[in-house]
Every structure is written in structure tokens, then in C-alpha cells.
Design an enzyme around this catalytic site. Structure first.
Site, PDB file in Angstrom:
ATOM      1  N   PRO A   1       0.840  -1.207   0.000  1.00  0.00           N
ATOM      2  CA  PRO A   1       0.000   0.000   0.000  1.00  0.00           C
ATOM      3  C   PRO A   1       0.874   1.256   0.000  1.00  0.00           C
ATOM      4  O   PRO A   1       1.775   1.384   0.824  1.00  0.00           O
ATOM      5  CB  PRO A   1      -0.776  -0.117   1.324  1.00  0.00           C
ATOM      6  CG  PRO A   1       0.102  -0.963   2.201  1.00  0.00           C
ATOM      7  CD  PRO A   1       0.785  -1.929   1.273  1.00  0.00           C
ATOM      8  N   MET A   2       0.611   2.151  -0.938  1.00  0.00           N
ATOM      9  CA  MET A   2       1.414   3.386  -0.980  1.00  0.00           C
ATOM     10  C   MET A   2       0.562   4.604  -1.292  1.00  0.00           C
ATOM     11  O   MET A   2      -0.010   4.719  -2.376  1.00  0.00           O
ATOM     12  CB  MET A   2       2.546   3.234  -2.006  1.00  0.00           C
ATOM     13  CG  MET A   2       3.664   2.336  -1.474  1.00  0.00           C
ATOM     14  SD  MET A   2       4.948   2.043  -2.668  1.00  0.00           S
ATOM     15  CE  MET A   2       4.065   1.032  -3.847  1.00  0.00           C
TER      16      MET A   2
ATOM     17  N   GLN B   1      -6.778  -0.749   1.314  1.00  0.00           N
ATOM     18  CA  GLN B   1      -6.223  -0.644   2.675  1.00  0.00           C
ATOM     19  C   GLN B   1      -7.028   0.412   3.429  1.00  0.00           C
ATOM     20  O   GLN B   1      -6.946   1.606   3.132  1.00  0.00           O
ATOM     21  CB  GLN B   1      -4.744  -0.245   2.677  1.00  0.00           C
ATOM     22  CG  GLN B   1      -4.196  -0.331   4.109  1.00  0.00           C
ATOM     23  CD  GLN B   1      -2.838   0.309   4.319  1.00  0.00           C
ATOM     24  OE1 GLN B   1      -2.613   1.452   3.932  1.00  0.00           O
ATOM     25  NE2 GLN B   1      -1.929  -0.426   4.941  1.00  0.00           N
TER      26      GLN B   1
ATOM     27  N   HIS C   1      -5.300  -1.106   8.151  1.00  0.00           N
ATOM     28  CA  HIS C   1      -3.990  -0.491   8.456  1.00  0.00           C
ATOM     29  C   HIS C   1      -3.839  -0.357   9.975  1.00  0.00           C
ATOM     30  O   HIS C   1      -4.373   0.564  10.576  1.00  0.00           O
ATOM     31  CB  HIS C   1      -3.904   0.871   7.779  1.00  0.00           C
ATOM     32  CG  HIS C   1      -2.526   1.463   7.752  1.00  0.00           C
ATOM     33  ND1 HIS C   1      -1.479   0.999   8.513  1.00  0.00           N
ATOM     34  CD2 HIS C   1      -2.020   2.495   7.020  1.00  0.00           C
ATOM     35  CE1 HIS C   1      -0.397   1.723   8.262  1.00  0.00           C
ATOM     36  NE2 HIS C   1      -0.696   2.638   7.361  1.00  0.00           N
ATOM     37  N   GLY C   2      -3.110  -1.297  10.550  1.00  0.00           N
ATOM     38  CA  GLY C   2      -2.875  -1.267  11.997  1.00  0.00           C
ATOM     39  C   GLY C   2      -1.430  -0.936  12.341  1.00  0.00           C
ATOM     40  O   GLY C   2      -0.978  -1.260  13.446  1.00  0.00           O
ATOM     41  N   ALA C   3      -0.717  -0.284  11.402  1.00  0.00           N
ATOM     42  CA  ALA C   3       0.735  -0.120  11.555  1.00  0.00           C
ATOM     43  C   ALA C   3       1.161   1.344  11.613  1.00  0.00           C
ATOM     44  O   ALA C   3       0.333   2.260  11.579  1.00  0.00           O
ATOM     45  CB  ALA C   3       1.433  -0.819  10.384  1.00  0.00           C
ATOM     46  N   HIS C   4       2.464   1.542  11.747  1.00  0.00           N
ATOM     47  CA  HIS C   4       3.181   2.806  11.474  1.00  0.00           C
ATOM     48  C   HIS C   4       2.787   3.997  12.339  1.00  0.00           C
ATOM     49  O   HIS C   4       3.021   5.139  11.970  1.00  0.00           O
ATOM     50  CB  HIS C   4       3.033   3.202   9.990  1.00  0.00           C
ATOM     51  CG  HIS C   4       3.484   2.126   9.036  1.00  0.00           C
ATOM     52  ND1 HIS C   4       3.254   2.173   7.694  1.00  0.00           N
ATOM     53  CD2 HIS C   4       4.154   0.963   9.236  1.00  0.00           C
ATOM     54  CE1 HIS C   4       3.752   1.089   7.106  1.00  0.00           C
ATOM     55  NE2 HIS C   4       4.309   0.342   8.040  1.00  0.00           N
TER      56      HIS C   4
ATOM     57  N   TYR D   1      -0.332   4.979  13.240  1.00  0.00           N
ATOM     58  CA  TYR D   1      -1.652   5.570  12.986  1.00  0.00           C
ATOM     59  C   TYR D   1      -2.670   5.025  13.995  1.00  0.00           C
ATOM     60  O   TYR D   1      -2.310   4.323  14.929  1.00  0.00           O
ATOM     61  CB  TYR D   1      -2.057   5.329  11.526  1.00  0.00           C
ATOM     62  CG  TYR D   1      -1.153   6.062  10.573  1.00  0.00           C
ATOM     63  CD1 TYR D   1      -1.198   7.450  10.481  1.00  0.00           C
ATOM     64  CD2 TYR D   1      -0.215   5.381   9.800  1.00  0.00           C
ATOM     65  CE1 TYR D   1      -0.347   8.149   9.624  1.00  0.00           C
ATOM     66  CE2 TYR D   1       0.645   6.073   8.936  1.00  0.00           C
ATOM     67  CZ  TYR D   1       0.573   7.456   8.861  1.00  0.00           C
ATOM     68  OH  TYR D   1       1.411   8.146   8.027  1.00  0.00           O
TER      69      TYR D   1
END
Ligand SMILES: Cc1cc2nc3c(=O)[nH]c(=O)nc-3n(C[C@H](O)[C@H](O)[C@H](O)COP(=O)(O)O)c2cc1C
Length: 366
Positions: A25-26, A102, A169-172, A174
């Protein structure tokens, strides 16, 4: 260079992939007003035509007033954005591709620019954007319930539009990760707690609601990371036991695939083993995993944002781990921005034709 093992099909529930390559995903910010344009559909369709096995869309935000800090990031709610996404999935399917959106809520983030602000303050577990730094408001129980409902609604829309799976999106660093991470989750109610397992409750309830919305056979992928944009060295799970206590309830709730985000896939997650993050997730849960991070490129993506150019690099170490069964799928980010035909070139062993990545590639949606 041959990588024939990456060109075996993969099946999971209703998902059928022709190979093991995933487009990571970008965020591209080419969707003014949150509406994906025809150019966005063409961009993804070109990657489908280039033989990517599974395309994960850029992060696309759920229906909360402050889920985004950028007016050009696509929405996954509302009539016009959903029509835009319908064109995306139809064109991807027409080229033989398979795709998951995503689904994203940024949580408490810094404003991207001052000319556009969301209509409500940024929201997160405790209002922290980073350790000790308030950047928004703490969510009430009602906000939490509404946010979970917004993710479930978006997942149901994805299925109705014809997408093949969803990624959460459960990362980074956020929203969902802000609940996982103690410095940003200081709550004293049932969504907080001293242990990572306690702070997983929000994600567990969210995944359960998504599962309810999409039914038993529709694959749910959850993207997770130890690192955060707020702190690249942060770690949620310091040991395999902590990692197991984190992931097991998420499996129970309905996760089918863990997308394990690392900046460099070859880095071991814990001492005494060379297993990476995806390797550990698979070992601890038995679920399918996706690895990611500098696959096929010499430098990592944060270096790339600082202007370092990356050149094509060997896949040998990736294949060694893949052959050992550490993960099922491999996600490729920048190499697929630089070259829509990356997957086909790898399949056909055309390594001399591979391209490097430089951040100028982000200026257009080529
Ligand atoms: C331009 C750009 C935008 C990104 N946006 C997202 C995003 O929306 N969601 C996400 O989970 N990761 C995002 N990432 C991280 C990528 O999915 C991927 O994990 C990272 O680029 C490492 O893979 P690579 O080394 O193959 O590029 C982004 C990365 C780049 C380069």
C-alpha cells in the site's frame, strides 16, 4: 536470477492469487476531494497488467470527520469516492488482477498543510501524537464505537464493490497502532492498560466487526509494525511471548493474514534467531503472512524520502527465507512505483532491465 517459487499460486478462503507478489500500500495523494480519478484506476490497472498477484491500495480513509490530514487522500465512503473505487476494481479485474483496499484512519497526526484542515480535531486513544505531545482529542466510548462501525461499513462496501479482500492499516503509528502503543494510549478504561494484550482490545473489536460485516469466507489482512513514524526504533513486543499475546486475540477475532511491515525484511525480530517479523508472526499464529521492506532495492524507503536513490538488488536472501517457509507472500513497494512491469521482469529473469527508485518518481502517477 530466477525466482520461480514466487510464481506459484496462493489460495486462502475466497482469495486466489496467481503468484506471491503483493503491491504494498502506498499513499499517492492523487484523489482530489477524496475521489479516486480515472488516472488512479489506470495506475492500478497497469500493475495488474504487469502480473502483480495482489494489489493492496494506498491507504483509503473510513468515514470519520478527521480520519485524514490530506484532502487528496482517497475516501472509502460516500457516493463519488465509491464510484471511483468501483472503476478501480473493475479495471484491475479486467487486466486479470486481484485487489484489496487498505482501510485507514490516521488517528492523531500533524496537519499536512495549513491550507486544508479536517472539519474536526484529530482523534486518538488519548490525544497524543507522539510521546508526551498532545495533537488532538481523546476518543470517547461513543467515538470508538462509531469508528469501529465506520471500518465495518467500509469493509462491507469493499465486498459489495467486488474487491477480493480487505486490509486494515494497523501499523506505522496511525490510529490502531496508537491504541497498541503505550506512549499514545494512556487510557484507564478497557481500551487501555499496562500490557500490549490489554491495549489490543480496540483492534480486536474492530476486526470482529469487520468479520461480521464481510462474512466468514472473505479474507481479512491486518498490517502491523513494531516501528512507528513517530519513532523508528519503537517496539510493541519485546519478546516472542509478548508478540503471541498481541496476535492471538486478533486471530480469534478473524484476521486471516498478517502483513508484517519492516523497513528491511532481512532484519531479525528477536535475538537468537534470524526469523524476521513475518517469520515470527507465522510461527506464533500459524496464519499466512506477508513480508515487506526493501525487496529488490538497495536502500530503504525512509532513505529514499531523504533523497537517496536505490538501485536493483538481488532476491537471494528473500528466496532463502521464502523457501524455508517463513512467509507466504512478499510485498514490494517502491520497485513497483518505479516499474509497473517489475513482476513480469522478475518472472522472466530479465534482471538487467530492472529499474532503481528515486523520489522524483512520486511526483507523477505513472
Ligand atoms: C510513497 C509511499 C507511500 C506509502 N504509503 C503507505 C500507506 O498508505 N500505507 C502503508 O501501510 N504503508 C505505506 N507505505 C509503506 C509501504 O507500504 C512499504 O511498506 C515500504 O515502502 C517498504 O517497502 P519498499 O522498501 O519495497 O518500498 C508507503 C511507502 C511509500 C514509499
Amino acid at each position: 536470477m530466477t525466482a520461480h517459487q514466487l510464481f506459484q499460486p496462493f489460495r486462502l478462503k475466497s482469495l486466489k492469487l496467481k503468484n506471491r507478489i503483493v503491491m504494498a500500500p502506498m499513499t499517492r495523494s492523487f484523489s482530489p476531494g477524496g475521489i479516486p480519478t480515472p488516472q488512479v484506476a489506470e495506475y492500478y490497472a497497469r500493475r495488474a497488467a504487469g502480473e502483480v498477484g495482489l494489489i493492496v491500495s494506498e491507504g483509503t480513509v473510513v468515514n470519520r470527520p478527521a480520519s485524514s490530514n490530506d484532502a487528496a487522500i482517497p475516501h472509502f465512503y460516500g457516493e463519488k469516492p465509491l464510484l471511483g473505487w468501483k472503476a478501480v476494481i473493475d479495471q484491475v479485474h479486467a487486466k486479470g488482477g486481484v485487489m484489496a483496499p487498505q482501510l485507514w484512519h490516521m488517528g492523531v497526526v500533524a496537519p499536512k498543510n495549513t491550507s486544508w484542515q479536517p472539519p474536526a480535531p484529530f482523534e486518538g486513544p488519548s490525544g497524543y501524537v507522539a510521546p508526551g505531545k498532545i495533537g488532538g482529542v481523546a476518543m470517547t466510548e461513543q467515538d470508538i464505537a462509531d469508528t469501529i462501525r465506520a471500518f465495518a461499513q467500509a469493509a462491507a462496501e469493499a465486498r459489495t464493490l467486488g474487491f477480493d479482500a480487505v486490509e486494515i492499516h494497523g501499523a506505522h503509528g496511525y490510529l490502531i497502532d496508537q491504541f497498541f502503543w503505550h506512549p499514545t494510549n494512556q487510557r484507564t478504561d478497557r481500551y487501555g492498560g499496562k500490557t500490549l494484550a490489554e491495549r489490543t482490545r480496540f483492534a480486536v473489536e474492530l476486526i470482529r466487526a469487520v468479520r461480521q460485516a464481510v462474512g466468514p469466507d472473505f479474507p481479512i489482512c491486518l498490517r502491523i509494525s513494531q516501528w512507528k513514524l513517530q519513532d523508528f526504533t519503537a517496539r510493541l513486543a519485546a519478546t516472542p511471548a509478548e508478540m503471541e499475546a498481541w496476535l492471538a486475540p486478533l486471530v480469534q477475532a478473524g484476521v486471516d493474514i498478517f502483513h508484517c511491515s519492516q523497513r528491511r525484511f532481512w532484519e531479525p525480530e528477536f535475538t537468537d534467531s534470524d526469523l524476521n517479523f513475518a517469520g515470527w508472526a507465522k510461527k506464533l499464529t500459524g496464519k499466512a503472512t506477508i513480508t515487506v521492506g526493501s525487496i529488490g532495492l538497495s536502500g530503504d524507503f525512509l532513505g529514499a524520502f531523504q533523497g537517496e536513490a536505490s538501485t536493483p538488488s538481488s532476491l537471494d536472501e528473500l528466496l532463502r527465507r521464502f523457501d524455508r517457509g517463513d512467509f507466504d507472500l512478499v510485498a514490494v513497494g517502491r520497485a513497483l512505483i518505479a516499474d509497473e512491469a517489475w513482476t513480469r521482469k522478475i518472472d522472466e529473469g530479465r534482471s538487467s532491465e530492472l529499474r532503481g527508485f528515486s523520489k522524483e518518481a512520486l511526483a507523477t502517477l505513472a
